[in-house]
Design a protein around this motif. Structure first.
Motif, PDB file in Angstrom:
ATOM      1  N   GLU A 112      -1.286   9.522   3.505  1.00 22.15           N
ATOM      2  CA  GLU A 112      -2.386  10.460   3.278  1.00 22.15           C
ATOM      3  C   GLU A 112      -3.135  10.602   4.601  1.00 22.15           C
ATOM      4  N   PRO A 113      -3.203  11.803   5.180  1.00 18.44           N
ATOM      5  CA  PRO A 113      -3.669  11.940   6.569  1.00 18.44           C
ATOM      6  C   PRO A 113      -5.152  11.682   6.770  1.00 18.44           C
ATOM      7  N   THR A 114      -6.006  11.954   5.766  1.00 12.83           N
ATOM      8  CA  THR A 114      -7.447  11.804   5.958  1.00 12.83           C
ATOM      9  C   THR A 114      -7.855  10.345   6.070  1.00 12.83           C
ATOM     10  N   THR A 115      -7.201   9.476   5.302  1.00 15.46           N
ATOM     11  CA  THR A 115      -7.550   8.053   5.297  1.00 15.46           C
ATOM     12  C   THR A 115      -6.542   7.184   6.040  1.00 15.46           C
ATOM     13  N   GLY A 116      -5.298   7.680   6.218  1.00 16.44           N
ATOM     14  CA  GLY A 116      -4.257   6.869   6.840  1.00 16.44           C
ATOM     15  C   GLY A 116      -3.613   5.882   5.887  1.00 16.44           C
ATOM     16  N   LEU A 117      -3.868   5.994   4.582  1.00 11.96           N
ATOM     17  CA  LEU A 117      -3.278   5.084   3.604  1.00 11.96           C
ATOM     18  C   LEU A 117      -1.856   5.519   3.256  1.00 11.96           C
ATOM     19  N   ALA A 118      -0.941   4.561   3.219  1.00 11.43           N
ATOM     20  CA  ALA A 118       0.428   4.844   2.784  1.00 11.43           C
ATOM     21  C   ALA A 118       0.438   4.894   1.256  1.00 11.43           C
ATOM     22  N   MET A 119       0.807   6.039   0.706  1.00 11.49           N
ATOM     23  CA  MET A 119       0.805   6.233  -0.743  1.00 11.49           C
ATOM     24  C   MET A 119       2.165   5.955  -1.377  1.00 11.49           C
ATOM     25  N   ASN A 120       3.212   6.134  -0.606  1.00  9.61           N
ATOM     26  CA  ASN A 120       4.567   5.935  -1.121  1.00  9.61           C
ATOM     27  C   ASN A 120       5.437   5.482   0.045  1.00  9.61           C
ATOM     28  N   VAL A 121       6.072   4.322  -0.122  1.00 10.02           N
ATOM     29  CA  VAL A 121       6.852   3.732   0.976  1.00 10.02           C
ATOM     30  C   VAL A 121       8.194   3.274   0.437  1.00 10.02           C
ATOM     31  N   ALA A 122       9.237   3.510   1.205  1.00  6.10           N
ATOM     32  CA  ALA A 122      10.564   2.981   0.874  1.00  6.10           C
ATOM     33  C   ALA A 122      11.205   2.478   2.161  1.00  6.10           C
ATOM     34  N   ARG A 123      11.479   1.182   2.180  1.00  6.41           N
ATOM     35  CA  ARG A 123      12.132   0.571   3.350  1.00  6.41           C
ATOM     36  C   ARG A 123      13.482   0.030   2.904  1.00  6.41           C
ATOM     37  N   ARG A 124      14.545   0.469   3.576  1.00  6.58           N
ATOM     38  CA  ARG A 124      15.891   0.059   3.197  1.00  6.58           C
ATOM     39  C   ARG A 124      16.603  -0.550   4.396  1.00  6.58           C
ATOM     40  N   VAL A 125      17.350  -1.623   4.133  1.00  9.81           N
ATOM     41  CA  VAL A 125      18.122  -2.270   5.191  1.00  9.81           C
ATOM     42  C   VAL A 125      19.343  -2.935   4.565  1.00  9.81           C
ATOM     43  N   GLN A 126      20.437  -2.943   5.300  1.00 11.74           N
ATOM     44  CA  GLN A 126      21.687  -3.543   4.832  1.00 11.74           C
ATOM     45  C   GLN A 126      22.060  -4.717   5.724  1.00 11.74           C
ATOM     46  N   ILE A 127      22.546  -5.785   5.099  1.00 11.46           N
ATOM     47  CA  ILE A 127      22.993  -6.973   5.828  1.00 11.46           C
ATOM     48  C   ILE A 127      24.517  -6.962   5.890  1.00 11.46           C
ATOM     49  N   ASN A 128      25.042  -7.016   7.090  1.00 17.75           N
ATOM     50  CA  ASN A 128      26.477  -7.071   7.330  1.00 17.75           C
ATOM     51  C   ASN A 128      26.801  -8.315   8.143  1.00 17.75           C
ATOM     52  N   MET A 129      28.050  -8.761   8.043  1.00 17.40           N
ATOM     53  CA  MET A 129      28.507  -9.888   8.852  1.00 17.40           C
ATOM     54  C   MET A 129      29.532  -9.392   9.870  1.00 17.40           C
ATOM     55  N   LYS A 142      21.240  10.317   1.621  1.00 17.47           N
ATOM     56  CA  LYS A 142      19.899  10.348   2.204  1.00 17.47           C
ATOM     57  C   LYS A 142      18.823   9.962   1.194  1.00 17.47           C
ATOM     58  N   LEU A 143      18.898  10.506  -0.018  1.00 22.12           N
ATOM     59  CA  LEU A 143      17.863  10.245  -1.012  1.00 22.12           C
ATOM     60  C   LEU A 143      17.799   8.776  -1.402  1.00 22.12           C
ATOM     61  N   LYS A 144      18.938   8.106  -1.413  1.00 25.34           N
ATOM     62  CA  LYS A 144      18.983   6.706  -1.837  1.00 25.34           C
ATOM     63  C   LYS A 144      18.806   5.727  -0.685  1.00 25.34           C
ATOM     64  N   HIS A 145      19.176   6.139   0.504  1.00 27.21           N
ATOM     65  CA  HIS A 145      19.331   5.161   1.588  1.00 27.21           C
ATOM     66  C   HIS A 145      18.405   5.350   2.785  1.00 27.21           C
ATOM     67  N   GLN A 146      17.618   6.418   2.819  1.00 25.49           N
ATOM     68  CA  GLN A 146      16.735   6.601   3.964  1.00 25.49           C
ATOM     69  C   GLN A 146      15.459   5.768   3.818  1.00 25.49           C
ATOM     70  N   THR A 147      14.832   5.499   4.938  1.00 25.03           N
ATOM     71  CA  THR A 147      13.533   4.842   4.980  1.00 25.03           C
ATOM     72  C   THR A 147      12.468   5.897   5.261  1.00 25.03           C
ATOM     73  N   PHE A 148      11.376   5.852   4.475  1.00 19.94           N
ATOM     74  CA  PHE A 148      10.327   6.859   4.686  1.00 19.94           C
ATOM     75  C   PHE A 148       8.958   6.267   4.382  1.00 19.94           C
ATOM     76  N   LEU A 149       7.942   6.948   4.905  1.00 21.49           N
ATOM     77  CA  LEU A 149       6.538   6.603   4.670  1.00 21.49           C
ATOM     78  C   LEU A 149       5.798   7.878   4.306  1.00 21.49           C
ATOM     79  N   ASP A 150       5.099   7.874   3.176  1.00 18.33           N
ATOM     80  CA  ASP A 150       4.254   8.997   2.781  1.00 18.33           C
ATOM     81  C   ASP A 150       2.806   8.589   3.019  1.00 18.33           C
TER      82      ASP A 150
END
Length: 537
Positions: A381-398, A371-379
């Motif tokens: 900040e609620p007052t401004t709506g700015l994303a402070m920390n983002v991790a997007r992960r995707v795997q390509i398979n055939m 989970k720590l290495k492979h999940q996608t998340f968005l952090d």
């Protein structure tokens, strides 16, 4: 004298009224503090040409990194005979990503359109190896060609078989990391381009090209809302490449809808239980994330939103995903990438089949979801709506399976030179084992090729700037309301005390005036005197 008293009383009344207004305004402001702060922030964050937020939006100052991990096939020969493939993960190979918006055009309907150019630079200090590292994987170009012709006429299949024969393509190939990312000249595509120039535009193949990440490339024209007129739509996508819906999926559901933002800015969060939506162009779809927990990013309080398993749940289980099923529904954790990537048999998933059907891990060796290495998340900040920390992960398979429609060399030569003496000579010197009939004994599986992690974390400089700005905005607004309330209360109390004292003076003056009048009339105001007492006695 009378005029002076009246004027003074009027001034006190006016001061009291002003103080009462300040007091009521301060109290109401404190009760509506959150609403007032949100209104202030939404106006501050709205995209306006030349302003502070606009400049940071146009040229994001925070560092963005994209890291690639490749699966190196360790038992190629065994796999050809039906064994389960074993992989060794290599990476990360890290690139810095710089974004710059061009062709920015504001429109009269509260929207702005732009093209987001992206460029990349390899970062050796953040990489586990060099771009000359090699790995063995599936022949993506050959598998793509076989996918394209599966439902074509026999003549097309024969031509494709001839191309594979002439180029000597094998099921598994070895390339360097640099070749696989930036691209290399693929002989099969070069030859296919000669026969079908309308279908094959370029003979260079690379993962970056598949994912739309070439140097100074973009993923299209975006039109988003600026938030000036309606803060609730702030940075929401109005159109992508002129479309409000994509046309890759079945029309029976909502799969073609373009929802949400591009993933870096959002309207202010008033209800954290509401999901947030992000449009991902390399997946040709919108996804949603739900609130998971409260976190901090550079000591800034944020809400963490994570992608849930139902996003890529099989359409057989989740009716909302049935419109992603093209002919068949894939297993949990998989998404058909063919419509979005020119018909190539690409299947997308989370890294190491995280949140996927457990049976996917039974088909391979060497994958371990984390989970720590492979999940996608968005952090966010609620007052401004700015994303402070983002991790997007995707795997390509055939999508790998036997390819019966590709003819073997012996069969192909027999068909091409039927009833010719050349047939027997060529057939005797062609070895079927070196050709694409290698797929005859291979297992049907989703073959992992690589996965990527795209991350962005606000740096220390801008985190401190944000904290200072937020502190001033929040505490300044709150302090002003407190000051207004105290001022109003002070004025009201002061006027009340002054009026009370003034009333006391009037009462005392009235009593003094009565005594003087009585003495002037010979009235004893102090009761019986001594002489009266003697007479009475």
């Amino acid at each position: 004298m009378v005029c002076t008293v009246r004027c003074s009383s009027r001034r006190r009344l006016w001061c009291g009224a002003a103080g009462l207004v300040c007091l009521v305004g301060g109290v109401v402001g404190l009760c509506l503090y959150r609403t007032l702060l949100d209104a202030f922030v939404t106006q501050l964050m709205a995209l306006r040409d030349g302003e502070f937020v606009y400049r940071r939006w146009k040229d994001p100052p925070y560092p963005i990194y994209i890291q690639f991990y490749f699966f190196d096939l360790l038992n190629k020969d065994e796999v050809l005979n039906g064994a389960k493939p074993a992989f060794l993960e290599k990476g990360p190979y890290t690139y810095s990503e710089v974004r710059h918006k061009v062709n920015v055009t504001f429109h009269g309907n509260d929207t702005v359109s732009y093209v987001d150019l992206k460029s990349y630079r390899f970062v050796p200090r953040m990489s586990a190896g060099t771009l000359n590292d090699t790995f063995t994987s599936i022949n993506i170009a050959a598998m793509t060609l076989s996918e394209w012709i599966e439902n074509e006429r026999d003549l097309i299949k024969d031509l494709a078989s001839l191309l594979l024969l002439l180029t000597g393509e094998s099921l598994f190939v070895t390339h360097t990391v640099g070749e696989m990312l930036s691209g290399y000249h693929e002989p099969l595509l070069k030859l296919a381009k000669t026969f079908a120039p309308e279908l094959i535009k370029d003979d260079t193949f690379g993962i970056f090209r598949i994912m739309g990440g070439q140097y100074n490339a973009s993923d299209g024209v975006y039109t988003i809302y600026t938030g000036q007129a309606d803060p609730r739509k702030y940075t929401y996508i109005d159109r992508w490449n002129g479309m409000r819906e994509v046309n890759y999926w079945n029309k029976t559901g909502t799969c073609n809808m373009i929802n949400g933002t591009v993933g870096t800015m959002y309207p202010i969060i008033q209800d954290k239980s509401e999901p947030i939506y992000v449009f991902q162009s390399d997946m040709c779809r919108s996804v949603h994330a739900v609130f998971e927990s409260e976190q901090t990013a550079r000591d800034i309080p944020v809400y963490r939103y994570t992608a849930r398993p139902d996003i890529m749940q099989s359409g057989d289980k989740n009716p909302d995903n049935r419109c992603f099923c093209l002919g068949r529904c894939l297993q949990d954790g998989l998404m058909d990438g063919r419509p979005c990537h020119q018909g190539a048999p690409i299947v997308l998933s989370l890294p190491h089949f995280y949140q996927g059907d457990p049976s996917l891990l039974d088909t391979v060796w060497g994958l371990q979801p984390d989970k720590l290495k492979h999940q996608t998340f968005l952090d966010v900040e609620p007052t401004t709506g700015l994303a402070m920390n983002v991790a997007r992960r995707v795997q390509i398979n055939m999508d790998v399976r036997p390819v019966p429609h590709i003819r073997s060399p012996r069969t192909l030569v027999t068909l091409l030179f039927k009833e010719s003496g050349v047939t027997y000579f060529l057939a005797a010197h062609l070895d079927d084992s070196q050709y694409f009939r290698e797929t005859e004994n291979i297992r049907k599986l989703y073959f992992p090729v690589m996965w990527l992690s795209e991350t962005a974390l606000i740096d220390t400089k801008y985190a401190n700037l944000f904290k200072s700005w937020g502190l001033v905005a929040e505490r300044g607004t709150f302090g002003a309301l407190i000051a207004l309330t105290c001022l109003g209360a002070g004025v009201v109390v002061g006027v009340a005390v002054a009026l009370y004292r003034r009333r006391g003076e009037h009462v005392q003056n009235d009593r003094t005036g009565d005594n003087i009048a009585a003495e002037s009339a010979g009235v004893n105001t102090n009761g019986p005197n001594e002489r009266t007492s003697l007479l009475q006695s």
